[in-house]
Design a protein around this motif. Structure first.
Motif, short mmCIF file in Angstrom:
data_model
loop_
_atom_site.label_atom_id
_atom_site.label_comp_id
_atom_site.label_asym_id
_atom_site.label_seq_id
_atom_site.Cartn_x
_atom_site.Cartn_y
_atom_site.Cartn_z
N TYR A 169 0.77 -1.21 0.18
CA TYR A 169 0.02 0.10 -0.01
C TYR A 169 0.96 1.26 0.01
CZ TYR A 169 -3.97 -2.80 0.97
OH TYR A 169 -5.29 -3.71 0.89
N ARG A 170 0.38 2.00 -0.74
CA ARG A 170 1.27 3.64 -0.98
C ARG A 170 0.94 4.14 0.35
NH1 ARG A 170 -0.23 3.18 -6.48
NH2 ARG A 170 -2.32 4.20 -5.92
N GLU A 171 1.81 5.24 0.67
CA GLU A 171 1.73 6.31 1.51
C GLU A 171 0.34 6.82 1.57
OE1 GLU A 171 3.61 6.40 4.46
OE2 GLU A 171 4.68 4.90 3.71
N PHE A 172 -0.43 6.98 2.79
CA PHE A 172 -1.56 7.45 2.73
C PHE A 172 -1.64 9.04 3.29
CE2 PHE A 172 -5.98 8.06 5.29
CZ PHE A 172 -6.47 8.21 3.89
N ARG A 173 -2.07 9.75 2.56
CA ARG A 173 -1.97 11.29 2.94
C ARG A 173 -3.19 12.07 2.80
NH1 ARG A 173 2.60 10.28 0.15
NH2 ARG A 173 4.60 10.59 1.16
N PRO A 174 -4.13 11.77 3.84
CA PRO A 174 -5.57 12.51 3.83
C PRO A 174 -5.60 13.79 4.06
CG PRO A 174 -5.13 11.23 6.04
CD PRO A 174 -3.97 11.09 5.21
N ASP A 175 -6.45 14.53 3.59
CA ASP A 175 -6.64 16.20 3.97
C ASP A 175 -6.96 16.31 5.40
OD1 ASP A 175 -9.59 16.16 4.14
OD2 ASP A 175 -9.29 15.48 2.18
N ALA A 176 -7.13 17.31 6.04
CA ALA A 176 -7.18 17.45 7.43
C ALA A 176 -8.57 16.94 7.94
CB ALA A 176 -6.91 19.11 7.88
N ILE A 177 -9.51 17.21 7.01
CA ILE A 177 -10.86 16.93 7.50
C ILE A 177 -11.26 15.39 7.21
CG2 ILE A 177 -13.54 17.22 6.89
CD1 ILE A 177 -12.98 19.82 6.00
#
Length: 243
Positions: A169-177
């Protein structure tokens, strides 16, 4: 994918727990084992829920060889990292079954929510001594399958399993919300498992629903903003009609 300590520490704080320490990880404490058990499933569940614009991708679909027993003209394979199909641009009607997508669109392109799934194998560059200490693989040129390598050859291309917390799985970078929504869902699961406090669990579930509503609204607003055409500068200053 490696576990984001910022996400997990905020989830633990919501659950009334101390942040993860290096000792927790080294000793595989109860909290660390729970994080390992819940972190990725919570992310995957969340991504499959709605059309998160911050996680969308676009890909040309590959035709599937399976027999097509539907009314649609074409059958395709869904991308390996597809958590939720969103849209085939220019066509509203399509259907999915398992990992297959059916549509009347030739040469279809799909917009979808990605879960970051990829191959767990990464290039390895061992010397003879390092080869003996770790398992390496070679790639079959015809099938693409990875097979364990038994003998070291300096002229051979080798692969090994990624050392991430979740290989493949690639790195997960969600937005703040979106991150807040994931944190509260993760906190609810941890709180119930560690404390057994159903009232705290219920409170966190309610909080996660509020966070989900905010995240969905932000995602929809972002999507609509992208669809609006950018105004011409001449129109902005009142010169558009004369040009």
């Amino acid at each position: 994918m490696n576990i984001d300590r910022g996400i997990t520490d905020r989830a633990l704080a919501k659950a009334g727990q101390e942040p993860l320490s290096d000792t927790d990880i080294e000793n595989e404490s109860t909290v660390w084992r729970l994080i390992k058990a819940f972190y990725l499933p919570t992310i995957l569940e969340t991504l499959a829920n709605t059309e998160w614009t911050s996680q969308t991708r676009r890909a040309r679909l590959e035709a599937a060889e399976e027999e097509n027993l539907t009314r649609y003209a074409y059958v395709y394979l869904l991308p390996e990292d597809c958590a939720k199909p969103v849209e085939i641009p220019g066509r509203k009607d399509f259907m999915t079954e398992g990992r297959l997508l059916y549509t009347d669109e030739p040469d279809a392109c799909l917009i979808y929510v990605s879960d970051g799934k990829t191959s767990p194998y990464v290039r390895g560059y061992p010397d003879e001594e390092g080869f003996a200490e770790k398992e390496y693989y070679t790639k079959d040129p015809e099938t693409g399958d990875f097979v364990p390598a038994e003998v070291f050859d300096p002229d051979t291309e080798y692969w090994c399993i990624s050392g991430d917390d979740y290989p493949g799985y690639r790195e997960f970078r969600p937005d703040a919300i979106l991150s807040e929504y994931i944190e509260t869902r993760l906190a609810a699961k941890i709180a119930l498992k560690i404390t057994g406090d159903k009232q705290l669990y219920s409170m966190l579930i309610q909080e996660s629903m509020i966070a989900e509503n905010k995240a969905v609204k932000a995602s929809v607003a972002h999507s609509r903003a992208k669809e609006r055409p950018h105004p011409w500068w001449a129109d902005q200053i009142g010169l558009g009609e004369g040009l």
